[in-house]
Scaffold this motif. Structure first.
Motif: not given
Length: 353
Positions: A4-7, A10, A13, A146, A173-174, A176, A203
């Protein structure tokens, strides 16, 4: 659920959101049209040292045919291995995903297993599918990795996708980023409109793939109304086959354009760059022959620099078109300011070692 993009780290991203130059990685072959590992490694090292913010591997410029000859995993593995061995700085690593759902899911899993951060999803194999079927396909692949949406121009196999499709795609949601590459201003606006209608601009980052308008994409504020209020989005970076050549100059160009936008207003000399960059692209991408030699043209520039041994493609029918070499001669003569020949000559032997 896969990646997931949250994974994502940083720093990766952050690079993606800031906007970086991501060259579409070519495939190095020898005269027998077999994978040339040494020159493939040299290309990766070149892109890293040129300052690229990431690499896109297994995409159109890498040749979709790698899947037919068992090279998909080896080529993705090589780029990841070589980039990690060459630099410790973060790179946005994007894997090309193609085929119908089962194949695209399997490729996404391969990419995640190798450490890739996102998948550039080509929908060319889904021709004839309904919008609902396309979106179901995208949602399924997004469960694995993502996504970077990909509006591939119809001239090289893409399909037309309206603003409604892009609104629904951007709602996934995924997702990016979106690489916008229809080579068409109306269709480019469809992506912008869909992104804004999906309220996903915080996002999803827009990357230009419009090789015919690289500069204008990167300096234009795209402002459209939403609920009676103007909303502005911008292209932040580029994911381009064009940037697989003269890459050092491409990185410097992006930095120059980003600085000009930040300083504002954009001066005429920056605006004038659009025509000259597009003129170069016309030669590299073989516009005179409906893009037939678009991959071989990039190979030819790299061959002249000594980074490839030839212009061979997996498909023997693909090669330079009549007159394309002369067209490349012309832009080399007219626009030496974009070339990075001296940079390559200085480092080539180290990259090939």
């Amino acid at each position: 659920m896969g990646l997931h993009r949250s994974d994502l780290p940083p720093e990766v991203t952050g690079l993606l959101r800031k906007g970086v130059a991501i060259p579409a990685h070519p495939l190095a072959l020898n005269a027998e049209r077999r994978f040339d590992r040494r020159h493939q490694r040299a290309l990766t090292r070149y892109y890293v040292d040129a300052g690229s913010g990431g690499l896109a591997v297994g995409v159109h410029t890498t040749q979709f045919e790698i899947r037919d000859v068992g090279l998909y995993r080896p080529v993705l593995e090589a780029a990841m291995e070589d980039s990690r061995a060459w630099t410790s700085r973060p790179l946005v690593m994007v894997a090309g995903l193609a085929g119908r759902t089962e194949q695209a899911v399997e490729e996404a899993r391969t990419a995640v297993g190798l450490g890739y951060h996102a998948g550039l999803l080509s929908l060319a194999a889904m021709k004839g599918a309904s919008p609902d079927e396309l979106l179901a396909h995208c949602r399924r692949v997004a469960e694995e990795i993502p996504l970077v949406g990909f509006y591939l121009q119809p001239a090289v196999g893409g399909i037309s996708l309206d603003a409604g499709f892009w609104r629904d795609f951007c709602a996934i949601d995924n997702v990016v980023a979106v690489k916008v590459a229809p080579f068409n201003r109306y269709r480019t606006l469809d992506v912008v409109r869909g992104l804004i209608e999906a309220r996903a601009e915080d996002r999803i980052t827009l990357y230009t793939g419009n090789d015919d308008h690289i500069v204008l994409d990167l300096i234009t504020p795209f402002t459209l109304p939403r609920d009676g209020v103007p909303v502005t989005v911008r292209f932040r970076g580029g994911l381009l086959g064009h940037w697989s050549v003269w890459t050092r100059g491409a990185v410097q160009l992006l930095e120059r354009l980003q600085a000009a936008v930040a300083a504002g207003p954009v001066p005429p000399d920056i605006l004038a760059l659009d025509a000259t960059v597009t003129d170069c692209n016309a030669a590299f991408f073989d516009v005179a022959n409906s893009f037939h030699g678009c991959i071989a043209g990039c190979h030819e520039v790299l061959r002249r620099q000594g980074l490839l041994e030839g212009t061979w493609c997996l498909n023997p029918k693909e090669g330079l078109s009549p007159g394309q070499s002369e067209a490349i001669d012309r832009v080399l003569r007219l626009y030496p300011q974009f070339s990075d020949d001296a940079f390559v000559a200085e480092n080539r032997e180290r990259w090939l070692s």
